[in-house]
Motif scaffolding. Sequence first.
Motif, short mmCIF file in Angstrom:
data_model
loop_
_atom_site.label_atom_id
_atom_site.label_comp_id
_atom_site.label_asym_id
_atom_site.label_seq_id
_atom_site.Cartn_x
_atom_site.Cartn_y
_atom_site.Cartn_z
N LEU A 11 -28.27 -26.31 -39.35
CA LEU A 11 -27.56 -27.48 -39.87
C LEU A 11 -27.74 -27.59 -41.38
O LEU A 11 -26.77 -27.83 -42.11
CB LEU A 11 -28.05 -28.75 -39.18
CG LEU A 11 -27.35 -30.05 -39.57
CD1 LEU A 11 -25.85 -30.00 -39.25
CD2 LEU A 11 -28.00 -31.24 -38.86
N THR A 14 -25.70 -24.87 -43.10
CA THR A 14 -24.27 -25.15 -42.98
C THR A 14 -23.86 -26.27 -43.94
O THR A 14 -22.79 -26.20 -44.56
CB THR A 14 -23.91 -25.52 -41.53
OG1 THR A 14 -24.34 -24.46 -40.67
CG2 THR A 14 -22.42 -25.71 -41.37
N LYS A 15 -24.68 -27.27 -44.09
CA LYS A 15 -24.38 -28.33 -45.06
C LYS A 15 -24.34 -27.77 -46.48
O LYS A 15 -23.49 -28.15 -47.29
CB LYS A 15 -25.42 -29.45 -44.97
CG LYS A 15 -25.28 -30.32 -43.75
CD LYS A 15 -26.34 -31.41 -43.73
CE LYS A 15 -26.18 -32.34 -42.57
NZ LYS A 15 -27.16 -33.43 -42.59
N CYS A 18 -21.10 -25.96 -46.93
CA CYS A 18 -20.01 -26.94 -47.12
C CYS A 18 -19.99 -27.43 -48.56
O CYS A 18 -18.91 -27.56 -49.16
CB CYS A 18 -20.18 -28.12 -46.17
SG CYS A 18 -19.87 -27.74 -44.44
N SER A 44 -16.17 -24.74 -42.05
CA SER A 44 -17.61 -25.03 -42.15
C SER A 44 -17.92 -26.47 -41.74
O SER A 44 -18.94 -26.72 -41.09
CB SER A 44 -18.10 -24.78 -43.57
OG SER A 44 -17.98 -23.42 -43.88
N LEU A 45 -17.05 -27.40 -42.09
CA LEU A 45 -17.24 -28.79 -41.67
C LEU A 45 -17.13 -28.93 -40.16
O LEU A 45 -17.88 -29.69 -39.54
CB LEU A 45 -16.24 -29.71 -42.37
CG LEU A 45 -16.47 -29.95 -43.85
CD1 LEU A 45 -15.26 -30.66 -44.48
CD2 LEU A 45 -17.74 -30.74 -44.09
N GLN A 48 -20.35 -27.61 -38.78
CA GLN A 48 -21.41 -28.60 -38.99
C GLN A 48 -21.32 -29.71 -37.95
O GLN A 48 -22.33 -30.13 -37.39
CB GLN A 48 -21.33 -29.16 -40.41
CG GLN A 48 -22.40 -30.17 -40.76
CD GLN A 48 -22.00 -31.59 -40.44
OE1 GLN A 48 -20.83 -31.95 -40.44
NE2 GLN A 48 -22.98 -32.41 -40.13
N ILE A 51 -22.61 -28.43 -34.60
CA ILE A 51 -24.08 -28.33 -34.60
C ILE A 51 -24.68 -29.71 -34.43
O ILE A 51 -25.60 -29.92 -33.62
CB ILE A 51 -24.58 -27.67 -35.90
CG1 ILE A 51 -24.11 -26.21 -35.97
CG2 ILE A 51 -26.11 -27.75 -35.99
CD1 ILE A 51 -24.28 -25.59 -37.35
N TYR A 52 -24.16 -30.68 -35.19
CA TYR A 52 -24.66 -32.05 -35.09
C TYR A 52 -24.50 -32.60 -33.67
O TYR A 52 -25.43 -33.18 -33.11
CB TYR A 52 -23.94 -32.95 -36.10
CG TYR A 52 -24.20 -34.41 -35.86
CD1 TYR A 52 -25.41 -34.99 -36.23
CD2 TYR A 52 -23.26 -35.21 -35.23
CE1 TYR A 52 -25.67 -36.32 -35.98
CE2 TYR A 52 -23.51 -36.55 -34.99
CZ TYR A 52 -24.70 -37.10 -35.37
OH TYR A 52 -24.95 -38.41 -35.11
#
Length: 83
Positions: A11, A14-15, A18, A44-45, A48, A51-52
């Motif tokens: 996470l 990935t952030k 982004c 990518s968003l 993310q 994943i969240y």
Amino acid sequence: MDDRSQMEDLLLVTKGVCDLYMHGTIESSTPGVLTTFSDSLFDSLSMQADIYKTMEQKGWYKTEPAEANKVAQAYQKFCTNCN
């Protein structure tokens, strides 16, 4: 490293990706470059968010609702030309 730690790392990375794609999108000088960065940012968003959601379902990422009075205070603090 356990699953939770791996997901937290994923996470975080990935952030960061982004963030880089967002800056690339903002700084793009041609339509083709802009499209490439904005498409990559969207992908990518989406990753993310997935994943969240997975972390939230497993109970690894918990959020609490914001208190209404604190939201109102933040609104007043940052809203200069509202209403």
